[in-house]
Design a protein around this motif. Structure first.
Motif, PDB file in Angstrom:
ATOM      1  N   LEU A 286      51.345  42.211  -1.208  1.00 15.33           N
ATOM      2  CA  LEU A 286      51.859  42.078  -2.578  1.00 15.33           C
ATOM      3  C   LEU A 286      51.696  40.634  -3.031  1.00 15.33           C
ATOM      4  O   LEU A 286      51.829  39.717  -2.232  1.00 15.33           O
ATOM      5  CB  LEU A 286      53.341  42.451  -2.623  1.00 15.33           C
ATOM      6  CG  LEU A 286      53.734  43.806  -2.035  1.00 15.33           C
ATOM      7  CD1 LEU A 286      55.247  43.923  -1.933  1.00 15.33           C
ATOM      8  CD2 LEU A 286      53.175  44.933  -2.900  1.00 15.33           C
ATOM      9  N   ALA A 287      51.418  40.448  -4.304  1.00 16.75           N
ATOM     10  CA  ALA A 287      51.261  39.083  -4.811  1.00 16.75           C
ATOM     11  C   ALA A 287      51.829  39.007  -6.221  1.00 16.75           C
ATOM     12  O   ALA A 287      51.476  39.807  -7.088  1.00 16.75           O
ATOM     13  CB  ALA A 287      49.790  38.682  -4.803  1.00 16.75           C
ATOM     14  N   ASP A 288      52.728  38.036  -6.424  1.00 11.13           N
ATOM     15  CA  ASP A 288      53.364  37.868  -7.726  1.00 11.13           C
ATOM     16  C   ASP A 288      52.721  36.674  -8.435  1.00 11.13           C
ATOM     17  O   ASP A 288      53.014  35.534  -8.119  1.00 11.13           O
ATOM     18  CB  ASP A 288      54.869  37.620  -7.527  1.00 11.13           C
ATOM     19  CG  ASP A 288      55.618  37.625  -8.844  1.00 11.13           C
ATOM     20  OD1 ASP A 288      55.012  37.978  -9.872  1.00 11.13           O
ATOM     21  OD2 ASP A 288      56.814  37.281  -8.835  1.00 11.13           O
ATOM     22  N   GLU A 289      51.839  36.951  -9.356  1.00  7.60           N
ATOM     23  CA  GLU A 289      51.091  35.901 -10.058  1.00  7.60           C
ATOM     24  C   GLU A 289      50.612  34.827  -9.088  1.00  7.60           C
ATOM     25  O   GLU A 289      50.992  33.658  -9.197  1.00  7.60           O
ATOM     26  CB  GLU A 289      51.959  35.286 -11.165  1.00  7.60           C
ATOM     27  CG  GLU A 289      52.497  36.365 -12.075  1.00  7.60           C
ATOM     28  CD  GLU A 289      52.614  35.899 -13.515  1.00  7.60           C
ATOM     29  OE1 GLU A 289      52.158  34.791 -13.812  1.00  7.60           O
ATOM     30  OE2 GLU A 289      53.130  36.674 -14.329  1.00  7.60           O
ATOM     31  N   PRO A 290      49.755  35.226  -8.135  1.00 10.06           N
ATOM     32  CA  PRO A 290      49.393  34.299  -7.053  1.00 10.06           C
ATOM     33  C   PRO A 290      48.525  33.138  -7.526  1.00 10.06           C
ATOM     34  O   PRO A 290      48.321  32.192  -6.769  1.00 10.06           O
ATOM     35  CB  PRO A 290      48.607  35.187  -6.082  1.00 10.06           C
ATOM     36  CG  PRO A 290      48.065  36.281  -6.932  1.00 10.06           C
ATOM     37  CD  PRO A 290      49.066  36.521  -8.006  1.00 10.06           C
ATOM     38  N   VAL A 291      48.003  33.185  -8.743  1.00 10.61           N
ATOM     39  CA  VAL A 291      47.094  32.120  -9.178  1.00 10.61           C
ATOM     40  C   VAL A 291      47.639  31.368 -10.386  1.00 10.61           C
ATOM     41  O   VAL A 291      46.909  30.655 -11.057  1.00 10.61           O
ATOM     42  CB  VAL A 291      45.689  32.702  -9.497  1.00 10.61           C
ATOM     43  CG1 VAL A 291      45.084  33.289  -8.233  1.00 10.61           C
ATOM     44  CG2 VAL A 291      45.749  33.751 -10.586  1.00 10.61           C
ATOM     45  N   SER A 292      48.956  31.480 -10.634  1.00  8.92           N
ATOM     46  CA  SER A 292      49.508  30.895 -11.860  1.00  8.92           C
ATOM     47  C   SER A 292      49.365  29.378 -11.917  1.00  8.92           C
ATOM     48  O   SER A 292      49.393  28.802 -12.984  1.00  8.92           O
ATOM     49  CB  SER A 292      50.979  31.284 -12.009  1.00  8.92           C
ATOM     50  OG  SER A 292      51.714  30.781 -10.921  1.00  8.92           O
ATOM     51  N   ALA A 293      49.210  28.720 -10.741  1.00  9.12           N
ATOM     52  CA  ALA A 293      49.099  27.257 -10.763  1.00  9.12           C
ATOM     53  C   ALA A 293      47.675  26.790 -10.477  1.00  9.12           C
ATOM     54  O   ALA A 293      47.463  25.638 -10.139  1.00  9.12           O
ATOM     55  CB  ALA A 293      50.074  26.635  -9.762  1.00  9.12           C
ATOM     56  N   MET A 294      46.703  27.705 -10.583  1.00  6.13           N
ATOM     57  CA  MET A 294      45.321  27.322 -10.238  1.00  6.13           C
ATOM     58  C   MET A 294      44.448  27.317 -11.489  1.00  6.13           C
ATOM     59  O   MET A 294      44.735  27.997 -12.477  1.00  6.13           O
ATOM     60  CB  MET A 294      44.745  28.330  -9.234  1.00  6.13           C
ATOM     61  CG  MET A 294      45.537  28.408  -7.947  1.00  6.13           C
ATOM     62  SD  MET A 294      44.773  29.550  -6.776  1.00  6.13           S
ATOM     63  CE  MET A 294      46.120  29.774  -5.615  1.00  6.13           C
ATOM     64  N   ASP A 295      43.342  26.546 -11.405  1.00  9.05           N
ATOM     65  CA  ASP A 295      42.421  26.535 -12.540  1.00  9.05           C
ATOM     66  C   ASP A 295      41.594  27.835 -12.521  1.00  9.05           C
ATOM     67  O   ASP A 295      41.588  28.561 -11.529  1.00  9.05           O
ATOM     68  CB  ASP A 295      41.542  25.281 -12.499  1.00  9.05           C
ATOM     69  CG  ASP A 295      40.663  25.249 -11.261  1.00  9.05           C
ATOM     70  OD1 ASP A 295      39.983  26.252 -10.979  1.00  9.05           O
ATOM     71  OD2 ASP A 295      40.684  24.225 -10.560  1.00  9.05           O
ATOM     72  N   PRO A 296      40.900  28.150 -13.631  1.00 11.30           N
ATOM     73  CA  PRO A 296      40.213  29.443 -13.741  1.00 11.30           C
ATOM     74  C   PRO A 296      39.241  29.725 -12.602  1.00 11.30           C
ATOM     75  O   PRO A 296      39.239  30.831 -12.052  1.00 11.30           O
ATOM     76  CB  PRO A 296      39.480  29.334 -15.083  1.00 11.30           C
ATOM     77  CG  PRO A 296      40.280  28.366 -15.872  1.00 11.30           C
ATOM     78  CD  PRO A 296      40.850  27.389 -14.892  1.00 11.30           C
ATOM     79  N   ALA A 297      38.442  28.724 -12.190  1.00 12.48           N
ATOM     80  CA  ALA A 297      37.442  28.974 -11.141  1.00 12.48           C
ATOM     81  C   ALA A 297      38.137  29.343  -9.836  1.00 12.48           C
ATOM     82  O   ALA A 297      37.768  30.307  -9.155  1.00 12.48           O
ATOM     83  CB  ALA A 297      36.573  27.737 -10.952  1.00 12.48           C
ATOM     84  N   LEU A 298      39.176  28.594  -9.493  1.00 16.77           N
ATOM     85  CA  LEU A 298      39.907  28.841  -8.253  1.00 16.77           C
ATOM     86  C   LEU A 298      40.646  30.181  -8.329  1.00 16.77           C
ATOM     87  O   LEU A 298      40.709  30.921  -7.349  1.00 16.77           O
ATOM     88  CB  LEU A 298      40.886  27.690  -8.008  1.00 16.77           C
ATOM     89  CG  LEU A 298      41.483  27.590  -6.616  1.00 16.77           C
ATOM     90  CD1 LEU A 298      40.393  27.504  -5.565  1.00 16.77           C
ATOM     91  CD2 LEU A 298      42.397  26.377  -6.530  1.00 16.77           C
TER      92      LEU A 298
END
Lengths: 273, 281
Positions: B181-193
């Motif tokens: 499960l992942a809760d907004e796992p990329v909210s602190a990353m830039d688009p490419a990452l």
């Protein structure tokens, strides 16, 4: 147009502040608190006379040798007492900590069992520290006779109660989320404590424990009453014989020990920072 | 236990929610009767406006929030019916990547990642690992997949928000959960990452045959990477469709309150969006 920005809590806050002030006044009256008395001429003279008797500190070699032996005894008793108190404080303190409760996740079933256990732990700790160490010591003297055993046991019990309560409260006021997500991933309580709470709480736990050790060193004065030896007994003798110089040397030793404890605490805190 | 042992296990390995309701202590209805059935190995994206109930839903799936009503079955177990011991075992098989991961700042990255297996390790191993990490290679392997291998022995307070998020991700990858499960796992990353990370989550789920549910703020990421997309609105499921069947009208309705569609890049086949992706704190 201005919208009212009145604080909805203004009235209760004001009320509590006033209540605190109103309560404080009779307390000061009750304790006959008159700081001005300190500076009245006659009193200043009496104090000066008393303190003057402490000078110069005793530095005779045989007394210093006795002082050194008493210091080592005191350190040994304080350390043994703190070690004993941690045996009581750590399990009870952990038991008291809500952040390590698995049944509170969800919340799940069986929460009332934890609640009862936490209440019991809190009660046991209150009893342990509610009775002053001197009373415990007088009780244990009846079992072990005069000597260090009664003193160390008394220290261990009273300080166990204090340490346990403060350990529990330090852990409670530490950010509970790191431990909670570990518990939510199936971790056990002790593992969650070590990986989730201790990294944030270790500094404060260590500094409070060292402070309590420092207090235990001072509390060895109590040990004097039960014949446990150490600085307390030495102090007792010097005071009874009205030997101010010896008392001054003993007080200076206490001061050095307190400074040493402070240095140790600072060193450990830096290591854990 | 390998997750790919035939049809029987495939059925018991998914999860199902039936009429799940959850009312918070303050009276807020976070979930109002959610039905969701997901088979083992499915990959599902949760999308919806802020406050729609995505996080609550994920926490119910992680067996960390107990619903006020309805039935929850996870990986063949019933968390709120089973005994506490069984529940703890179940929790060690579920891994949730938190949005703002609460990792102690003084902890080293290696310890934070190895903590993923605390539910599987005996206590002595957990304690020994505090003195000397027992499996630094394992932690390094997961970090390397997230391009973080060189930070293995760094302290977590030296990391940026995006790096911390990747440490939390590495922890859950190291846990090797059967329900990921992942809760907004990329909210602190830039688009490419973000793109790489979401791809990695999917790749992991496919490779190990485990179920993946991720909430994503950026709609285009969800549509590009997940076969199944679930729209959540006001604590209920608004739609539950294959990614290809999610229309722009459905999305406009889902995000009606926010005004614009939150995107990480460009929507496939739509004009360039006017707004950068909204980031939740």
């Amino acid at each position: 147009m201005s919208t009212p920005v009145r604080d909805p809590e203004a009235l209760p806050r004001l009320g509590w502040t006033l209540l605190a002030l109103v309560l404080l006044w009779p307390l000061l009256r009750l304790t006959d608190f008159r700081p001005a008395a300190l500076f009245e001429a006659g009193n200043l003279q009496a104090m000066g006379h008393f303190l003057g008797g402490f000078l110069p500190p005793e530095t005779a070699p045989e007394f210093l040798a006795m002082l050194a032996r008493a210091t080592v005894e005191t350190l040994a008793m304080a350390t043994a007492g703190i070690a004993l108190s941690m045996l009581l404080a750590v399990p009870l303190g952990l038991l008291m900590t809500r952040s390590l409760s698995i049944s509170r996740l969800g919340p799940g079933r069986g929460g009332w069992v934890g609640q009862i256990l936490r209440g019991l732990a809190r009660g046991v700790l209150a009893v342990l520290r509610g009775v002053p160490e001197l009373v415990w010591a007088l009780l244990f003297v009846r079992v072990f006779g005069l000597g260090a055993a009664a003193g160390v046991l008394a220290l261990g019990i009273t300080y166990g109660g204090m340490l346990g309560k403060v350990y529990g409260e330090i852990l409670e006021s530490t950010d509970a989320r790191p431990a909670r997500i570990l518990l939510e991933a199936g971790s056990g309580r002790l593992a969650a404590l070590c990986y989730g709470l201790l990294p944030n709480a270790a500094q404060e736990l260590v500094s409070y424990t060292v402070y309590r050790w420092e207090c235990a060193v001072r509390a060895s004065v109590v040990m004097g009453f039960v014949g446990a030896g150490g600085l307390g007994q030495l102090m007792d003798q010097s005071m009874k014989m009205l030997n101010g110089g010896e008392a001054a040397s003993i007080l200076a030793t206490f001061l050095v020990l307190v400074l040493a404890a402070d240095g140790l605490s600072g060193f450990l805190r830096r290591r854990l920072a | 236990m390998s997750p790919l042992h035939g049809a029987q296990i495939r059925i018991t390995m998914g999860f199902s929610l039936e009429g799940v309701r959850l009312t918070h202590a303050n009276g807020f209805h976070a979930l109002r009767g959610v039905d969701l059935h997901v088979a083992a190995g499915e990959r599902v994206a949760l999308i919806g406006a802020s406050g729609a109930g995505k996080t609550t839903l994920l926490r119910v799936l992680a067996a960390s929030l107990r619903p006020t009503g309805g039935r929850v079955r996870l990986l063949g177990g019933e968390p709120w019916v089973d005994s506490p011991r069984v529940l703890r075992r179940l929790r060690s098989r579920i891994g949730l990547v938190h949005q703002s991961p609460p990792i102690p700042p003084r902890q080293r990255v290696v310890t934070a990642v190895l903590a993923g297996r605390l539910g599987q390790w005996p206590l002595w191993k957990a304690l020994a690992s505090l003195v000397l990490p027992v499996d630094p290679e394992g932690a390094a392997r997961e970090l390397a997949r997230l391009d973080m291998a060189e930070r293995l022995y760094a302290r977590c307070d030296r990391l940026s928000g995006g790096q911390l998020q990747r440490v939390a991700l590495a922890r859950v990858l190291y846990q090797q959960p059967e329900l990921l499960l992942a809760d907004e796992p990329v909210s602190a990353m830039d688009p490419a990452l973000s793109e790489l990370t979401v791809a990695l989550l999917n790749e992991e789920a496919v490779r190990r045959g485990v179920t993946l549910v991720a909430s994503l703020h950026a709609v285009d990421l969800a549509l590009r990477h997940f076969p199944r997309v679930v729209g959540v609105k006001e604590g209920a499921i608004a739609f539950d469709l294959p990614a290809a069947e999610v229309t722009e009208a459905l999305l406009r309705d889902l995000y009606a309150a926010e005004g614009a569609l939150p995107l990480a890049g460009e929507m496939p086949g739509t004009p360039a969006p006017g707004l950068p992706p909204l980031r939740c704190a």
